[in-house]
Design a protein around this motif. Structure first.
Motif, PDB file in Angstrom:
ATOM      1  N   TRP A 106     -23.752   6.569 -23.007  1.00  0.00           N
ATOM      2  CA  TRP A 106     -24.253   7.751 -23.717  1.00  0.00           C
ATOM      3  C   TRP A 106     -23.162   8.337 -24.605  1.00  0.00           C
ATOM      4  O   TRP A 106     -23.405   8.672 -25.762  1.00  0.00           O
ATOM      5  N   GLY A 107     -21.957   8.452 -24.074  1.00  0.00           N
ATOM      6  CA  GLY A 107     -20.863   9.001 -24.856  1.00  0.00           C
ATOM      7  C   GLY A 107     -20.538   8.160 -26.075  1.00  0.00           C
ATOM      8  O   GLY A 107     -20.112   8.678 -27.113  1.00  0.00           O
ATOM      9  N   LYS A 108     -20.736   6.861 -25.966  1.00  0.00           N
ATOM     10  CA  LYS A 108     -20.457   5.957 -27.078  1.00  0.00           C
ATOM     11  C   LYS A 108     -21.585   5.947 -28.109  1.00  0.00           C
ATOM     12  O   LYS A 108     -21.471   5.303 -29.155  1.00  0.00           O
ATOM     13  N   GLY A 109     -22.685   6.625 -27.804  1.00  0.00           N
ATOM     14  CA  GLY A 109     -23.798   6.694 -28.747  1.00  0.00           C
ATOM     15  C   GLY A 109     -24.635   5.440 -28.793  1.00  0.00           C
ATOM     16  O   GLY A 109     -25.266   5.153 -29.817  1.00  0.00           O
ATOM     17  N   ASP A 110     -24.695   4.711 -27.681  1.00  0.00           N
ATOM     18  CA  ASP A 110     -25.409   3.435 -27.679  1.00  0.00           C
ATOM     19  C   ASP A 110     -26.892   3.575 -28.016  1.00  0.00           C
ATOM     20  O   ASP A 110     -27.498   2.626 -28.524  1.00  0.00           O
ATOM     21  N   ARG A 111     -27.483   4.733 -27.747  1.00  0.00           N
ATOM     22  CA  ARG A 111     -28.912   4.907 -28.013  1.00  0.00           C
ATOM     23  C   ARG A 111     -29.174   5.852 -29.182  1.00  0.00           C
ATOM     24  O   ARG A 111     -30.287   6.325 -29.373  1.00  0.00           O
TER      25      ARG A 111
END
Length: 250
Positions: A106-111
């Motif tokens: 989530w922190g990496k912005g995967d979605r």
């Protein structure tokens, strides 16, 4: 406040009622990102400093650097002070919850849709910045401490309760633009959302320690047979919740 000093206490209800705009802002942060073709092609420039050199992480943290951890702990302890209902936000594990979320996918912005164009959206369009949540936290924490340093003469975690509340209310109200052009309201919306998630998510994710958030609400947890409890306690008696978490089912 969690540091035991003599500064005036700011109650959870007073703080949350004072930032009434935060509820709508947090809801906006949860809204899906509008596809690129539906956005106006006017670039939104957000300047973010180069990533800081790798630093030794505080014990128990996976993402937050020492100053970042101090900021997050100060925020969650201000929003959720220790009182007769709950321990402080840090003792409830809210900072740990946020840290783990930022360290993960989530922190990496995967979605998230991260290919632009980065136009300034309307509130109902949700999050529109070209930064994954972890990058936003890192840049905005630095910007927040810079703002507090210029305004109050100290970093956020060293501010008085009144100074913290003033800063957070102004951040929520869109009155502050952080260094590099980061909109303060967007950062506050994300932090507010994460604090609420950490209070009431399953403890397996790091927050809601000892299921205290669930117990405060009388929430039974992951059990699917609560319908019988609803019938049994429909006469107005207090439901003595003994919540069941995911780990309890393992």
């Amino acid at each position: 406040m969690a540091d035991g000093d003599s500064r005036p206490q700011v109650g959870r209800r007073e703080f949350l009622s004072g930032v009434g705009v935060a509820g709508a802002a947090a809801a906006a942060a949860l809204a899906p990102v509008v596809p690129a073709q539906a956005q106006v092609a006017q670039p939104q420039v957000v300047q973010v400093a180069a990533p800081a050199p790798a630093a030794k992480l505080p014990d128990g943290y996976m993402f937050l650097h020492p100053q970042e951890a101090q900021f997050v702990e100060a925020v969650v302890d201000h929003m959720v002070p220790k009182d007769e209902l709950t321990p402080s936000g840090t003792d409830m594990g809210l900072a740990t919850f946020i840290d783990r979320a930022l360290a993960g996918s989530w922190g990496k912005g995967d979605r998230l849709f991260m290919q632009g164009p980065w136009s300034k959206g309307t509130p109902n369009q949700g999050y529109q910045l070209p930064l994954a949540p972890a990058a936003l936290y890192r840049a905005a924490i630095e910007g927040s401490n810079l703002y507090c340093g210029k305004t109050f003469g100290r970093a956020f975690d060293k501010c008085t309760a009144e100074q913290k509340e003033t800063f957070l209310k102004d951040l929520a109200g869109g009155k502050i633009t952080l260094a590099g052009g980061l909109p303060g309201r967007d950062f506050f919306s994300l932090v507010y959302q994460n604090v609420m998630e950490g209070m009431f998510a399953d403890p397996i994710y790091g927050g809601n320690k000892d299921k205290i958030g669930w117990k405060m609400l009388g929430f039974p947890g992951v059990m699917a047979n609560n319908a019988e409890n609803v019938k049994q306690y429909s006469d107005g008696r207090r439901f003595p919740a003994n919540p069941v978490s995911i780990s309890d089912m393992s």
